[in-house]
Design a protein around this motif. Structure first.
Motif, PDB file in Angstrom:
ATOM      1  N   SER A  23       0.848  -1.190   0.000  1.00 27.22           N
ATOM      2  CA  SER A  23       0.000   0.000   0.000  1.00 27.22           C
ATOM      3  C   SER A  23       0.882   1.237   0.000  1.00 27.22           C
ATOM      4  N   ARG A  24       0.598   2.173  -0.894  1.00 26.60           N
ATOM      5  CA  ARG A  24       1.368   3.417  -0.984  1.00 26.60           C
ATOM      6  C   ARG A  24       0.404   4.598  -0.964  1.00 26.60           C
ATOM      7  N   ASN A  25       0.637   5.535  -0.053  1.00 30.80           N
ATOM      8  CA  ASN A  25      -0.165   6.753   0.048  1.00 30.80           C
ATOM      9  C   ASN A  25       0.581   7.900  -0.617  1.00 30.80           C
ATOM     10  N   LEU A  26      -0.116   8.607  -1.497  1.00 32.64           N
ATOM     11  CA  LEU A  26       0.483   9.694  -2.273  1.00 32.64           C
ATOM     12  C   LEU A  26      -0.284  10.990  -2.070  1.00 32.64           C
ATOM     13  N   VAL A  27       0.404  12.104  -2.319  1.00 35.83           N
ATOM     14  CA  VAL A  27      -0.236  13.414  -2.327  1.00 35.83           C
ATOM     15  C   VAL A  27       0.252  14.145  -3.572  1.00 35.83           C
ATOM     16  N   ALA A  28      -0.702  14.645  -4.355  1.00 31.99           N
ATOM     17  CA  ALA A  28      -0.378  15.470  -5.516  1.00 31.99           C
ATOM     18  C   ALA A  28      -0.764  16.900  -5.168  1.00 31.99           C
ATOM     19  N   THR A  29       0.169  17.831  -5.337  1.00 33.67           N
ATOM     20  CA  THR A  29      -0.058  19.231  -5.017  1.00 33.67           C
ATOM     21  C   THR A  29       0.092  20.058  -6.283  1.00 33.67           C
ATOM     22  N   GLN A  30      -0.924  20.839  -6.589  1.00 36.18           N
ATOM     23  CA  GLN A  30      -0.852  21.715  -7.754  1.00 36.18           C
ATOM     24  C   GLN A  30      -0.349  23.074  -7.298  1.00 36.18           C
ATOM     25  N   LYS A  31       0.786  23.456  -7.848  1.00 39.81           N
ATOM     26  CA  LYS A  31       1.349  24.776  -7.561  1.00 39.81           C
ATOM     27  C   LYS A  31       1.027  25.664  -8.758  1.00 39.81           C
ATOM     28  N   LEU A  32       1.656  26.791  -8.893  1.00 39.89           N
ATOM     29  CA  LEU A  32       1.287  27.738  -9.944  1.00 39.89           C
ATOM     30  C   LEU A  32       1.220  27.115 -11.332  1.00 39.89           C
ATOM     31  N   LYS A  33       2.329  26.499 -11.772  1.00 37.88           N
ATOM     32  CA  LYS A  33       2.342  25.974 -13.136  1.00 37.88           C
ATOM     33  C   LYS A  33       2.738  24.510 -13.229  1.00 37.88           C
ATOM     34  N   LYS A  34       2.818  23.827 -12.093  1.00 33.72           N
ATOM     35  CA  LYS A  34       3.210  22.419 -12.153  1.00 33.72           C
ATOM     36  C   LYS A  34       2.533  21.638 -11.033  1.00 33.72           C
ATOM     37  N   ILE A  35       2.529  20.323 -11.191  1.00 32.06           N
ATOM     38  CA  ILE A  35       1.959  19.418 -10.204  1.00 32.06           C
ATOM     39  C   ILE A  35       3.093  18.581  -9.623  1.00 32.06           C
ATOM     40  N   GLU A  36       3.212  18.564  -8.316  1.00 31.09           N
ATOM     41  CA  GLU A  36       4.224  17.768  -7.631  1.00 31.09           C
ATOM     42  C   GLU A  36       3.549  16.572  -6.976  1.00 31.09           C
ATOM     43  N   TYR A  47       1.168 -11.961   4.904  1.00 34.15           N
ATOM     44  CA  TYR A  47       0.278 -12.856   5.634  1.00 34.15           C
ATOM     45  C   TYR A  47       0.839 -14.268   5.549  1.00 34.15           C
ATOM     46  N   ASP A  48       1.062 -14.912   6.705  1.00 29.14           N
ATOM     47  CA  ASP A  48       1.558 -16.292   6.674  1.00 29.14           C
ATOM     48  C   ASP A  48       0.393 -17.266   6.544  1.00 29.14           C
ATOM     49  N   ASP A  49       0.686 -18.556   6.558  1.00 31.25           N
ATOM     50  CA  ASP A  49      -0.337 -19.584   6.357  1.00 31.25           C
ATOM     51  C   ASP A  49      -1.423 -19.578   7.431  1.00 31.25           C
ATOM     52  N   ASP A  50      -1.071 -19.122   8.636  1.00 31.80           N
ATOM     53  CA  ASP A  50      -2.030 -19.081   9.740  1.00 31.80           C
ATOM     54  C   ASP A  50      -2.860 -17.799   9.747  1.00 31.80           C
ATOM     55  N   GLY A  51      -2.611 -16.902   8.795  1.00 31.70           N
ATOM     56  CA  GLY A  51      -3.336 -15.635   8.745  1.00 31.70           C
ATOM     57  C   GLY A  51      -2.692 -14.527   9.556  1.00 31.70           C
ATOM     58  N   LYS A  52      -1.571 -14.819  10.208  1.00 26.98           N
ATOM     59  CA  LYS A  52      -0.855 -13.804  10.990  1.00 26.98           C
ATOM     60  C   LYS A  52      -0.209 -12.813  10.032  1.00 26.98           C
ATOM     61  N   LYS A  53      -0.341 -11.514  10.345  1.00 26.21           N
ATOM     62  CA  LYS A  53       0.236 -10.522   9.438  1.00 26.21           C
ATOM     63  C   LYS A  53       1.424  -9.815  10.066  1.00 26.21           C
ATOM     64  N   THR A  54       2.393  -9.494   9.220  1.00 21.76           N
ATOM     65  CA  THR A  54       3.592  -8.774   9.599  1.00 21.76           C
ATOM     66  C   THR A  54       3.723  -7.593   8.647  1.00 21.76           C
ATOM     67  N   SER A  55       3.890  -6.393   9.202  1.00 18.66           N
ATOM     68  CA  SER A  55       3.973  -5.196   8.360  1.00 18.66           C
ATOM     69  C   SER A  55       5.315  -4.503   8.537  1.00 18.66           C
ATOM     70  N   ILE A  56       5.749  -3.867   7.463  1.00 17.86           N
ATOM     71  CA  ILE A  56       6.953  -3.044   7.484  1.00 17.86           C
ATOM     72  C   ILE A  56       6.644  -1.792   6.678  1.00 17.86           C
ATOM     73  N   ASN A  57       7.089  -0.637   7.169  1.00 15.79           N
ATOM     74  CA  ASN A  57       6.803   0.600   6.438  1.00 15.79           C
ATOM     75  C   ASN A  57       8.088   1.241   5.935  1.00 15.79           C
ATOM     76  N   THR A  58       7.944   2.358   5.252  1.00 17.25           N
ATOM     77  CA  THR A  58       9.096   3.007   4.625  1.00 17.25           C
ATOM     78  C   THR A  58      10.041   3.637   5.636  1.00 17.25           C
ATOM     79  N   LYS A  59       9.631   3.740   6.891  1.00 18.80           N
ATOM     80  CA  LYS A  59      10.542   4.246   7.915  1.00 18.80           C
ATOM     81  C   LYS A  59      11.561   3.175   8.294  1.00 18.80           C
ATOM     82  N   CYS A  60      11.219   1.916   8.057  1.00 19.47           N
ATOM     83  CA  CYS A  60      12.102   0.801   8.417  1.00 19.47           C
ATOM     84  C   CYS A  60      12.852   0.211   7.222  1.00 19.47           C
ATOM     85  N   ALA A  61      12.300   0.353   6.027  1.00 19.15           N
ATOM     86  CA  ALA A  61      12.914  -0.286   4.851  1.00 19.15           C
ATOM     87  C   ALA A  61      12.638   0.527   3.597  1.00 19.15           C
ATOM     88  N   ASP A  62      13.452   0.302   2.576  1.00 17.92           N
ATOM     89  CA  ASP A  62      13.261   0.927   1.268  1.00 17.92           C
ATOM     90  C   ASP A  62      12.266   0.074   0.484  1.00 17.92           C
TER      91      ASP A  62
END
Length: 105
Positions: A23-36, A47-62
Motif C-alpha cells: 500500500s502506498r499513500n500519495l499526495v499530488a499538489t498543484q502549484k502555480l504551473k506544475k503538479i508535484e 500474511y503467513d499460512d495461519d493468517g498472521k500478518k507482519t507489516s513493514i513501512n518506509t521508515k524501516c525499509a526501502d
C-alpha cells in the motif's frame, strides 16, 4: 494550492507462496504551473499460512528494494519491463548499447 490524496494497493502472492499487500499513500499538489507528486507513506504487509500478518513501512525499509526481493526480479526488469511507461514502450527497439546500459544499471 490544491492537494489530492491517493492510495494505491497491490495484492500478490510472492515466490514463497505468501500473500503480500503493498500500500502506498500519495499526495499530488498543484502549484502555480506544475503538479508535484510525493509518497507520504508505504507499507508492505505479509500474511503467513495461519493468517498472521507482519507489516513493514518506509521508515524501516526501502520499498523499492523490498519489492525487488518480493517479486524475485532485478531492479532493471522491475523499472524497464514490469513498470514501463507508455512513452518508453518502444525501448526494446533501441540500439544494443542503449539496451545494455539499461540492464546494467
Amino acid at each position: 494550492m490544491v492537494e489530492v490524496h491517493a492510495q494505491i494497493k497491490l495484492s500478490l502472492i510472492d515466490g514463497t507462496g505468501q500473500r503480500v499487500l503493498v500500500s502506498r499513500n500519495l499526495v499530488a499538489t498543484q502549484k502555480l504551473k506544475k503538479i508535484e507528486t510525493r509518497t507520504v507513506d508505504a507499507v508492505i504487509t505479509r500474511y503467513d499460512d495461519d493468517g498472521k500478518k507482519t507489516s513493514i513501512n518506509t521508515k524501516c525499509a526501502d520499498l523499492d528494494v523490498e519489492m525487488v526481493r518480493i517479486l524475485g526480479v532485478s531492479k532493471s526488469i522491475l523499472n524497464f519491463v514490469i513498470f514501463c511507461h507508455q512513452e518508453d514502450s518502444s525501448w526494446p527497439l533501441s540500439e544494443g548499447k542503449v539496451l545494455k546500459e539499461r540492464f546494467d544499471s
